[in-house]
Design a protein around this motif. Structure first.
Motif, PDB file in Angstrom:
ATOM      1  N   PRO A 233      -7.059  -2.570   2.980  1.00 36.88           N
ATOM      2  CA  PRO A 233      -8.248  -2.112   1.917  1.00 36.88           C
ATOM      3  C   PRO A 233      -7.431  -2.600   0.165  1.00 36.88           C
ATOM      4  N   PHE A 234      -7.990  -2.946  -0.875  1.00 38.23           N
ATOM      5  CA  PHE A 234      -7.615  -3.071  -2.049  1.00 38.23           C
ATOM      6  C   PHE A 234      -6.874  -1.648  -2.387  1.00 38.23           C
ATOM      7  N   GLY A 235      -6.032  -2.168  -3.056  1.00 36.28           N
ATOM      8  CA  GLY A 235      -5.176  -1.055  -4.149  1.00 36.28           C
ATOM      9  C   GLY A 235      -4.204  -0.515  -2.821  1.00 36.28           C
ATOM     10  N   ALA A 236      -4.204  -0.917  -0.836  1.00 31.86           N
ATOM     11  CA  ALA A 236      -3.380   0.286  -0.135  1.00 31.86           C
ATOM     12  C   ALA A 236      -1.456  -0.113  -0.602  1.00 31.86           C
ATOM     13  N   GLY A 237      -1.212  -1.668  -0.728  1.00 32.94           N
ATOM     14  CA  GLY A 237       0.030  -2.153  -0.817  1.00 32.94           C
ATOM     15  C   GLY A 237       0.338  -2.965  -0.613  1.00 32.94           C
ATOM     16  N   LYS A 238      -0.378  -4.005  -0.303  1.00 35.34           N
ATOM     17  CA  LYS A 238       0.194  -5.657   0.553  1.00 35.34           C
ATOM     18  C   LYS A 238       0.665  -6.156  -0.749  1.00 35.34           C
ATOM     19  N   THR A 239       0.188  -6.314  -2.186  1.00 33.12           N
ATOM     20  CA  THR A 239       1.861  -6.583  -2.936  1.00 33.12           C
ATOM     21  C   THR A 239       2.604  -6.359  -3.567  1.00 33.12           C
ATOM     22  N   ILE A 240       2.492  -4.871  -3.425  1.00 38.86           N
ATOM     23  CA  ILE A 240       4.490  -4.159  -3.403  1.00 38.86           C
ATOM     24  C   ILE A 240       5.104  -4.806  -2.036  1.00 38.86           C
ATOM     25  N   VAL A 241       4.155  -4.789  -1.020  1.00 43.13           N
ATOM     26  CA  VAL A 241       4.611  -4.922   0.091  1.00 43.13           C
ATOM     27  C   VAL A 241       5.583  -6.283   0.113  1.00 43.13           C
ATOM     28  N   ASN A 264      -2.094 -10.385 -13.738  1.00 41.37           N
ATOM     29  CA  ASN A 264      -0.437  -9.851 -14.187  1.00 41.37           C
ATOM     30  C   ASN A 264       0.628  -9.898 -12.922  1.00 41.37           C
ATOM     31  N   GLU A 265       0.810 -10.186 -11.492  1.00 43.06           N
ATOM     32  CA  GLU A 265       0.959  -9.766 -10.863  1.00 43.06           C
ATOM     33  C   GLU A 265       2.147 -11.021 -10.414  1.00 43.06           C
ATOM     34  N   LEU A 266       1.855 -12.240 -11.066  1.00 41.48           N
ATOM     35  CA  LEU A 266       3.236 -13.192 -11.137  1.00 41.48           C
ATOM     36  C   LEU A 266       3.637 -12.896 -12.475  1.00 41.48           C
ATOM     37  N   HIS A 422       0.831   8.077  -0.042  1.00 40.96           N
ATOM     38  CA  HIS A 422       1.754   8.317   1.126  1.00 40.96           C
ATOM     39  C   HIS A 422       2.306   6.163   0.611  1.00 40.96           C
ATOM     40  N   TYR A 423       3.720   6.606   0.470  1.00 43.26           N
ATOM     41  CA  TYR A 423       4.063   4.820  -0.358  1.00 43.26           C
ATOM     42  C   TYR A 423       5.259   4.402   0.833  1.00 43.26           C
ATOM     43  N   PRO A 424       5.311   3.108   1.268  1.00 43.88           N
ATOM     44  CA  PRO A 424       4.309   2.081   1.828  1.00 43.88           C
ATOM     45  C   PRO A 424       3.236   2.954   2.814  1.00 43.88           C
ATOM     46  N   ALA A 425       2.457   2.677   2.321  1.00 47.95           N
ATOM     47  CA  ALA A 425       0.914   2.945   3.121  1.00 47.95           C
ATOM     48  C   ALA A 425       0.706   2.052   5.620  1.00 47.95           C
ATOM     49  N   GLN A 501       8.952   6.252   0.643  1.00 51.42           N
ATOM     50  CA  GLN A 501       9.670   4.982   0.424  1.00 51.42           C
ATOM     51  C   GLN A 501       9.026   4.447  -1.196  1.00 51.42           C
ATOM     52  N   SER A 502       9.158   4.925  -2.446  1.00 51.29           N
ATOM     53  CA  SER A 502       8.558   4.417  -3.597  1.00 51.29           C
ATOM     54  C   SER A 502       9.343   3.204  -3.501  1.00 51.29           C
ATOM     55  N   ALA A 503       8.476   2.165  -3.814  1.00 48.51           N
ATOM     56  CA  ALA A 503       9.086   0.658  -5.117  1.00 48.51           C
ATOM     57  C   ALA A 503       9.960   1.186  -5.593  1.00 48.51           C
ATOM     58  N   LEU A 504       9.387   1.773  -6.605  1.00 49.37           N
ATOM     59  CA  LEU A 504       9.733   1.885  -7.812  1.00 49.37           C
ATOM     60  C   LEU A 504      11.215   2.889  -7.719  1.00 49.37           C
ATOM     61  N   ASP A 505      11.356   3.692  -6.837  1.00 51.68           N
ATOM     62  CA  ASP A 505      12.473   4.905  -7.003  1.00 51.68           C
ATOM     63  C   ASP A 505      14.279   3.782  -6.966  1.00 51.68           C
TER      64      ASP A 505
ATOM     65  N   SER B 320     -14.697  -5.445  -6.528  1.00 52.07           N
ATOM     66  CA  SER B 320     -13.804  -5.383  -8.479  1.00 52.07           C
ATOM     67  C   SER B 320     -13.013  -5.226  -8.152  1.00 52.07           C
ATOM     68  N   GLY B 321     -12.618  -3.926  -7.057  1.00 54.77           N
ATOM     69  CA  GLY B 321     -11.326  -3.478  -6.386  1.00 54.77           C
ATOM     70  C   GLY B 321     -10.186  -4.365  -6.148  1.00 54.77           C
ATOM     71  N   TYR B 322     -10.530  -5.089  -5.290  1.00 57.26           N
ATOM     72  CA  TYR B 322      -9.719  -6.103  -5.136  1.00 57.26           C
ATOM     73  C   TYR B 322      -9.286  -7.186  -6.289  1.00 57.26           C
ATOM     74  N   ILE B 323      -9.832  -7.494  -7.459  1.00 53.90           N
ATOM     75  CA  ILE B 323      -9.347  -7.962  -8.694  1.00 53.90           C
ATOM     76  C   ILE B 323      -8.843  -7.257  -9.784  1.00 53.90           C
TER      77      ILE B 323
HETATM   78  N1  LIG Z   1       5.973   0.634  -2.121  1.00 56.61           N
HETATM   79  C1  LIG Z   1       4.673   1.907  -3.412  1.00 56.61           C
HETATM   80  N2  LIG Z   1       5.519   2.655  -3.830  1.00 56.61           N
HETATM   81  C2  LIG Z   1       4.872   2.819  -4.974  1.00 56.61           C
HETATM   82  N3  LIG Z   1       3.509   2.486  -5.183  1.00 56.61           N
HETATM   83  C3  LIG Z   1       3.243   1.505  -4.502  1.00 56.61           C
HETATM   84  C4  LIG Z   1       3.681   1.528  -3.165  1.00 56.61           C
HETATM   85  N4  LIG Z   1       2.993   0.536  -2.723  1.00 56.61           N
HETATM   86  C5  LIG Z   1       1.440   0.508  -3.797  1.00 56.61           C
HETATM   87  N5  LIG Z   1       2.272   1.508  -4.450  1.00 56.61           N
HETATM   88  C6  LIG Z   1       1.424   1.742  -5.797  1.00 56.61           C
HETATM   89  O1  LIG Z   1      -0.342   1.342  -4.927  1.00 56.61           O
HETATM   90  C7  LIG Z   1      -0.066   0.308  -6.509  1.00 56.61           C
HETATM   91  C8  LIG Z   1      -1.519  -0.669  -5.297  1.00 56.61           C
HETATM   92  O2  LIG Z   1      -0.424  -1.066  -4.373  1.00 56.61           O
HETATM   93  P1  LIG Z   1      -0.880  -2.814  -4.936  1.00 56.61           P
HETATM   94  O3  LIG Z   1      -1.054  -3.798  -5.624  1.00 56.61           O
HETATM   95  O4  LIG Z   1       0.094  -3.666  -3.668  1.00 56.61           O
HETATM   96  O5  LIG Z   1      -1.831  -3.091  -3.980  1.00 56.61           O
HETATM   97  P2  LIG Z   1      -2.484  -4.134  -2.496  1.00 56.61           P
HETATM   98  O6  LIG Z   1      -3.000  -3.638  -1.103  1.00 56.61           O
HETATM   99  O7  LIG Z   1      -2.251  -5.729  -3.035  1.00 56.61           O
HETATM  100  O8  LIG Z   1      -4.006  -4.224  -3.232  1.00 56.61           O
HETATM  101  P3  LIG Z   1      -5.487  -5.595  -3.904  1.00 56.61           P
HETATM  102  O9  LIG Z   1      -5.324  -5.983  -2.814  1.00 56.61           O
HETATM  103  O10 LIG Z   1      -6.267  -5.301  -4.553  1.00 56.61           O
HETATM  104  O11 LIG Z   1      -4.605  -6.562  -4.451  1.00 56.61           O
HETATM  105  C9  LIG Z   1       0.383  -0.266  -7.200  1.00 56.61           C
HETATM  106  O12 LIG Z   1       0.307  -0.928  -7.977  1.00 56.61           O
HETATM  107  C10 LIG Z   1       1.337   1.026  -7.000  1.00 56.61           C
HETATM  108  O13 LIG Z   1       0.593   1.734  -7.578  1.00 56.61           O
END
Ligand SMILES: Nc1ncnc2c1ncn2[C@@H]1O[C@H](COP(=O)(O)OP(=O)(O)OP(=O)(O)O)[C@@H](O)[C@H]1O
Ligand SMILES: [Mg+2]
Lengths: 593, 461
Positions: A233-241, A264-266, A422-425, A501-505, B320-323
């Motif tokens: 789902p949104f915000g779960a961390g796909k982009t960070i992975v 902004n992600e790019l 809890h990341y990566p989720a 495991q924090s991507a920011l560490d 919205s949350g996705y954007i």
């Molecule tokens: N491995 C990680 N370490 C630290 N923070 C993380 C990690 N994964 C996710 N986060 C946090 O979660 C936030 C959302 O992650 P991300 O942008 O990857 O979500 P997403 O699944 O791509 O959401 P969307 O579908 O809306 O694009 C990040 O901005 C960050 O704050």
């Protein structure tokens, strides 16, 4: 010459006799670029990659005589392209901060010269096959670009350029084909994006793609040449992975495709990657990276194209003998673009508005992943990793469910884990991989023969703990035995000391395979030794009160990849104190009996 | 081919008007309509062919008849005039004054749809904005150029929260104020009035441009209003170098208007009847927030949306949350416990927080403290949940401690006065006060140095 007869959003109907399906066309005064996707008796439907605002019926249309294709040659690395391979940097110089329409720009720089070194096999009078290496240029400090002959050319070399500096428009070799016709070869060629590039044979994938992320590498490994999906789902961390993979994966080339996601992600990649060093080459990460960007506010149809544009460029580096990783964020936006076009064409929707061919298109895309023997005689791979963005986080929706059938590694992200930070989720219950056995061979050779065992023990422990938690939530913790309480403690340790495991560490963002294994091994030994102590009668509390749990949780961020000695020190301290307890309790037990 | 006027409409269907045999009309062109009483309406071409043109009428088609309707095609896209005089003014969705003052006259006119920003031209947003609200600053920090929506529900105090943000938002150590662009769609008169009075009493009215479409105004106008408002915001940010805070409310009303037209057009529905392109359409709006590399100004966006039946998986909050770059979610449960602002911490998120906080921006422990509060609060909610099943007495002493932490976190940290402005240091200190309810061994997200410096722990039992 034809003309526009109807404009319906990104779908334009044209009257143009003789146009072929798949052909590119240039439309109207603005010169918008589109692609014919449907032909009827006397008109054709075109999907347009740019906004059709202000386009009028009656405007002229010119066919370009070729399908959507990309330019393949040196100069792609470090670049950011739009969904139809136009360089966004150049677009900015031409049209400013906002992208204007109808810009005609080639992907590769025509003025830059490259130092070409002919390949030793390039000998006048010898036979030459498509896809073979003509020569090399140093594309970036780290990457040698192997100039390939177009896959569809073959014949006899009748002339080639000596070593020297050339632009990509200069001829580097001439080939006489079977029919006697002469073909001039340059340092680049075109390839239609919807057609996979040929290779000699598929070679099974066998080496793990190491990403430095413990939950991925150790628990749900992926192979070079494999296909994986990251739904969530949104915000779960796909982009960070995906960004973490782009940063740390042990690939030669990384292509990041931003498909219908945030600008902004790019920017973040463009700004941080040049500063980051590749752990293996010690050079800037940007030297092996390039991007395709069709952000969510850019025209929908180009989103559909961007995935193919990306994978074709990935295949091209594969054909040079490289291991390429392409991450696509998000394949759901690509599927939505398909849906959008299908809807405008009046095609019958089957599920949630998606056309019937969704599944086959997805399968055909992922099929372009693979580890292959190349036409040039080497070996290369394309690994595909697609994010999936299910509406409402519902994995039963069409894109997620079809993707799940196709891919071999499924990194399922969970909202409850993300909410708890809890990341990566990545959920250890819902994720799966078909590559674990293959990966185990590498881990056994390179890291430890115990890898597969440890991995299995950890997964079992986590599953067991989930079961126990359910019991606790029904009847309270009192119902658990001492060893069950210890299982809960230990699973907490695995989650916090290993999985999180924090991507920011700064230290923990990338974890080497050695460190991954050592951390897991430490936690599991701790668990097993603790279990033994409990069986001797040691109360769980006296174990949980020890400071080791807290220390274990901090080790990942305290111990760097380069020096794992502190892990040994920690292990021996624990051993000592456990030994003392063991002696104490064995004596007690001895006394009692 | 400019300015053709026709007097015949072929059919009318909902907010759509169909004209046959009008040649050479461009997609998206502006249309002026006069009805039989001479009243003017505005429309836009949404589909065009030699035989048939489809026009969407922003004021609706009520009382239009087929015979006596004059339709003029302007051969230009929808544009608005822009000037610094917009500040302090109130407009409707298409940029016409609503405040009985003259229209804006200016040579600067821009297409309200804008053109997509080139990602290569963007600058990454990273300047911390202090809102004075602990749950935002401490846990979900907002940065300049971010789009951070408030996900709310009917009856929840999202307007008060938005107003408080507008009042208090500033960069620490920077006195330049934000310029506000306020865009209201389908809101009640009293809500619109509430904001006006807020702006007035906090003395910012002269720095506000308002675009309003009230609940009883034509719903189709909501489709263009946010675009008009953002065109104004871009002008203020990039032509006049101002830092702009855009508050848009209520995106749910926008999406509903979109669904209505989509249904009338016969577009293939995806979830809950919303068209498949809702995502892209919303993105066209939200992605207009941001920073550009070579410009001084910025656009920070706080869209407000109410989640139908408080359901965060409903397409509007979901897409919205996705954007957007995170979300502040409000909780009915906290609201009923009289916690203001009732921010539901676990599902709230700021994605751009990481680069705006820490040593040089707020304080070095900030990222770890935020992460720790999240972890501890989630853990504490589990304990609370367990207590509701087996009774608090049955809890372990560790879980009882968490129970107390959960309560104190909500009453002391989440809750704050509507006029209470906590600076970021106060927020972080407060966070440590709460974390001091928990033993050091329970705090694995902070470092030993953090514990040493900020944590005060006395073994109590
Ligand atoms: N491995 C990680 N370490 C630290 N923070 C993380 C990690 N994964 C996710 N986060 C946090 O979660 C936030 C959302 O992650 P991300 O942008 O990857 O979500 P997403 O699944 O791509 O959401 P969307 O579908 O809306 O694009 C990040 O901005 C960050 O704050
Ligand atoms: Mg993402």
């Amino acid at each position: 010459m034809g003309e526009v007869s109807e404009v319906n959003g990104p779908i334009v109907t044209i009257r143009q006799p003789g146009v072929r399906n798949g052909d590119q066309v240039r439309i109207g005064e603005l010169g918008l670029i589109g692609e014919v996707i449907h032909i009827r008796s006397d008109d054709a439907l075109v999907q347009v990659y740019e906004s059709t605002e202000s386009l009028q019926p009656g405007e002229q249309v010119t066919g370009l005589g070729h399908p959507l294709r990309v330019e393949l040659g040196p100069g792609m690395l470090g670049q950011i392209f739009d969904g139809v391979q136009r360089p966004l940097d150049k677009i900015m110089h031409m049209s400013g901060e906002h992208i204007s329409r109808g810009l005609e720009l080639s992907a590769l720089d025509r003025d830059k010269s490259w130092h070409f070194v002919p390949h030793e096999s390039l000998v006048v009078g010898t036979r030459f096959e498509g896809g073979e290496i003509l020569g090399t240029v140093q594309e970036t400090e780290t990457i040698e670009h192997r100039i390939l002959a177009p896959p569809d050319c073959r014949g006899e070399i009748i002339e080639h350029a000596p070593e020297g500096d050339y632009t990509i428009e200069e001829i580097v070799a001439r080939v006489r084909g079977e029919s006697g016709s002469i073909q001039n070869l340059k340092m680049y060629h075109h390839w239609p994006v919807r057609q996979p590039r040929p290779y000699r044979a598929r070679a099974g994938a066998s080496l793990p793609l190491i990403t430095g992320q413990r939950i991925l590498d150790t628990f749900f490994p992926m192979l070079k040449g494999g296909k994986a999906a990251v739904p969530g789902p949104f915000g779960a961390g796909k982009t960070i992975v995906q960004q973490q993979i782009a940063r740390w994966a042990n690939a030669d080339i990384v292509l990041y495709v931003g498909c219908g996601e945030r600008g902004n992600e790019l920017v973040e990649i463009l700004q941080t990657f040049p500063q980051l060093t590749d752990p293996r080459s010690g050079r800037s990460l940007m030297e092996r990276t390039f991007l395709v960007a069709n952000t969510s506010n850019m025209p929908v149809v180009a989103r559909e194209a961007s995935i193919y544009v990306g994978v074709t460029m990935a295949e091209y580096y594969r054909d040079q003998g490289y291991d390429v990783v392409m991450v696509a964020d998000s394949t759901s936006r690509w599927a939505e673009a398909l849906r959008e076009v299908a809807g405008r064409l009046g095609q019958m929707p089957v599920e949630e508005g998606y056309p019937a061919y969704l599944a086959s298109r997805l399968a055909a895309f992922y099929e372009r992943a693979g580890n292959v023997d190349t036409l040039a005689g080497g070996n290369g791979s394309v690994s595909l990793i697609g994010a999936v963005s299910p509406p409402g986080g519902d994995f039963s929706e069409p894109v997620t469910s079809h993707t799940k059938e196709i891919i071999r590694t499924f990194w399922a992200l969970s909202k409850p884990l993300a909410d708890a930070r809890h990341y990566p989720a990545v959920s250890w219950l819902e994720s799966f991989t078909d590559y674990a056995e293959r990966a185990a061979i590498w881990w056994a050779d390179e890291v430890s023969p115990d890898w597969a065992l440890r991995r299995q023990q950890a997964l079992t422990l986590l599953t067991e703990a989930d079961e126990l938690e359910r019991i606790v939530n029904l009847v309270g913790p009192e119902a658990l035995s001492a060893s069950q309480r210890w299982v809960l403690e230990s699973s907490g340790l695995i989650k916090e000391a290993v999985l999180q495991q924090s991507a920011l560490d700064a230290i923990d963002s990338y974890c080497s395979p050695q460190k991954q294994f050592r951390l897991l091994d430490l936690v599991l030994s701790y668990h097993l030794d603790g279990t033994e102590l409990i069986s001797l009668g040691v109360p769980v509390e006296s174990l949980t009160e020890l400071p080791y749990g807290g220390e274990l949780r901090r080790l990942k961020s305290a111990v760097s990849n380069d020096d794992l000695q502190p892990l040994d020190d920690f292990a021996s301290r624990v051993r000592e104190s456990f030994d003392t307890m063991r002696t104490e309790y064995s004596v007690n037990q001895g006394n009692k009996s | 081919m400019s300015q053709l006027e026709y007097r015949r409409v072929d059919s009318i269907h909902g907010a759509l008007m169909f004209m046959k045999n009008v040649a050479g009309i461009g997609l998206g062109d502006r249309v002026m309509i006069r009805d039989k009483d001479g009243r003017r309406r505005n429309g836009q071409v949404i589909r065009t062919s030699g035989d048939l043109v489809m026009v969407q009428v922003f004021e609706g088609t009520e009382n239009l008849d087929l015979e006596n309707t004059w339709v003029r095609f302007l051969d230009e896209p929808f544009e608005i005039s822009l000037s610094p005089d917009m500040l302090g003014r109130i407009f409707n969705g298409i940029g016409e004054p609503r405040d009985d003052r003259p229209p804006i006259i200016s040579s600067v006119r821009r297409n309200v749809n804008g053109a997509p920003v080139n990602p290569a031209a963007r600058a990454y947003p990273r300047e911390f904005i202090q809102t004075g609200i602990s749950t935002i600053d401490g846990l979900n920090s907002l940065v300049r150029g971010q789009k951070l929506p408030v996900f709310s529900g009917s009856g929840l105090p999202h307007n008060r929260l938005a107003a408080q943000i507008v009042r208090q938002a500033r960069l620490p150590g920077d006195s330049t104020n934000f310029v506000i662009v306020f865009a209201a769609m389908g809101v009640s008169y009293s809500d619109a009035r509430f904001f006006e009075k807020e702006f007035e009493s906090s003395g910012v009215l002269r720095n506000v441009v308002m675009f309003t479409n009230l609940a009883n105004d034509p719903p189709m106008e909501r489709l263009i209003l946010p675009r008009t408002a953002l065109t104004a915001a871009e002008y203020l940010a990039y032509d006049l170098d101002r830092h702009v805070l855009v508050v848009i409310t209520d995106m749910t009303n926008y999406a509903e208007a979109l669904r209505e037209v989509a249904t009338e057009k016969g577009d293939v529905p995806s979830r809950k009847g919303y068209p498949g392109y809702l995502y892209s359409d919303l993105a066209e709006i939200y992605e207009r927030a941001g920073r550009l590399r070579d410009r001084h100004g910025s656009i920070t966006m706080i869209p407000i949306l109410s989640m139908p039946s408080d359901d965060i998986t409903h397409p509007i909050p979901d897409l919205s949350g996705y954007i957007t770059e995170g979300q502040i979610v409000l909780s009915r449960e906290l609201h009923s416990k009289s916690v203001y602002p009732p921010v539901n911490v676990p599902p709230s998120l700021s994605r751009l927080m990481k680069d705006g906080i820490g040593k040089d921006d707020t304080r070095e422990d900030h990222p770890r403290v935020a992460s720790q509060l999240y972890a501890s609060y989630t853990r504490a909610l589990e304990a609370r949940n367990l207590a509701s099943i087996i009774g608090a007495e049955e809890l372990s002493s560790r879980d009882r401690r968490y129970l107390e932490f959960a309560d104190r976190f909500e009453t002391d940290f989440v809750r704050q006065g509507e006029d209470q402005e906590r600076n970021i240091i106060e927020t972080l200190d407060l966070a440590w006060e709460l974390l001091s309810l928990l033993p050091p061994s329970a705090l694995s997200r902070v470092t030993d140095e953090d514990l040493h410096k900020y944590h005060s722990w006395e073994e109590s039992d």
